[in-house]
Design a protein around this motif. Structure first.
Motif, PDB file in Angstrom:
ATOM      1  N   ASP A 128      13.445  15.333  11.543  1.00 32.96           N
ATOM      2  CA  ASP A 128      14.732  14.929  12.104  1.00 32.96           C
ATOM      3  C   ASP A 128      14.894  15.356  13.560  1.00 32.96           C
TER       4      ASP A 128
ATOM      5  N   GLY B 125      15.284  15.295  17.281  1.00 32.96           N
ATOM      6  CA  GLY B 125      15.774  14.242  18.160  1.00 32.96           C
ATOM      7  C   GLY B 125      16.941  13.438  17.604  1.00 32.96           C
ATOM      8  N   GLU B 126      17.287  13.661  16.339  1.00 35.78           N
ATOM      9  CA  GLU B 126      18.376  12.894  15.737  1.00 35.78           C
ATOM     10  C   GLU B 126      19.735  13.230  16.357  1.00 35.78           C
TER      11      GLU B 126
ATOM     12  N   GLN C 181      20.167  13.910  19.486  1.00 38.25           N
ATOM     13  CA  GLN C 181      20.181  13.160  20.741  1.00 38.25           C
ATOM     14  C   GLN C 181      20.559  11.710  20.463  1.00 38.25           C
ATOM     15  N   ARG C 182      20.049  11.170  19.378  1.00 38.22           N
ATOM     16  CA  ARG C 182      20.400   9.803  18.987  1.00 38.22           C
ATOM     17  C   ARG C 182      21.904   9.712  18.706  1.00 38.22           C
TER      18      ARG C 182
ATOM     19  N   ASP D 153      23.772   9.813  22.033  1.00 36.36           N
ATOM     20  CA  ASP D 153      23.600   8.529  22.720  1.00 36.36           C
ATOM     21  C   ASP D 153      24.407   7.412  22.055  1.00 36.36           C
ATOM     22  N   SER D 154      24.643   7.522  20.756  1.00 40.16           N
ATOM     23  CA  SER D 154      25.435   6.484  20.086  1.00 40.16           C
ATOM     24  C   SER D 154      26.931   6.698  20.309  1.00 40.16           C
TER      25      SER D 154
ATOM     26  N   LEU E 239      24.931   7.459  10.808  1.00 41.33           N
ATOM     27  CA  LEU E 239      23.497   7.657  11.085  1.00 41.33           C
ATOM     28  C   LEU E 239      22.786   8.397   9.958  1.00 41.33           C
TER      29      LEU E 239
END
Length: 85
Positions: free
Chosen positions: A7, A9-10, A12-13, A16-17, A41
């Motif tokens: 997981d 980097g999740e 960061q995702r 970004d969302s 997510l």
């Protein structure tokens, strides 16, 4: 030995969302906005714990990143899940 979670980097995702590229630096999101996006997510339980630890307030992208990185550091998870920017 690689200590990164699958997981990594999740968060960061997630950031970004909540704050897509091109959104004003002055834009804000509430903790509830962040929690709802994290649920969409389907983040793992550790990352949901990070989101749940956010104080209720309005966040700019920078303030959200600072707060999440602080929570990750306090739990010793920065290398496991990655920090956010």
């Amino acid at each position: 030995m690689d200590m990164r979670s699958e997981d990594y980097g999740e968060l960061q995702r997630l950031v970004d969302s909540v704050f897509p590229p091109g959104v004003s630096a002055a834009a804000t999101a509430s903790r509830l906005d962040v929690e709802m996006r994290a649920e969409i997510l389907d983040l793992c339980s550790d990352l949901m714990e990070v989101v749940a630890a956010l104080p209720p307030r309005a966040y700019t992208r920078q303030r959200l990143c600072d707060q999440m990185n602080s929570i990750l550091t306090a739990r010793g998870w920065g290398n496991v899940y990655g920090t956010v920017e």
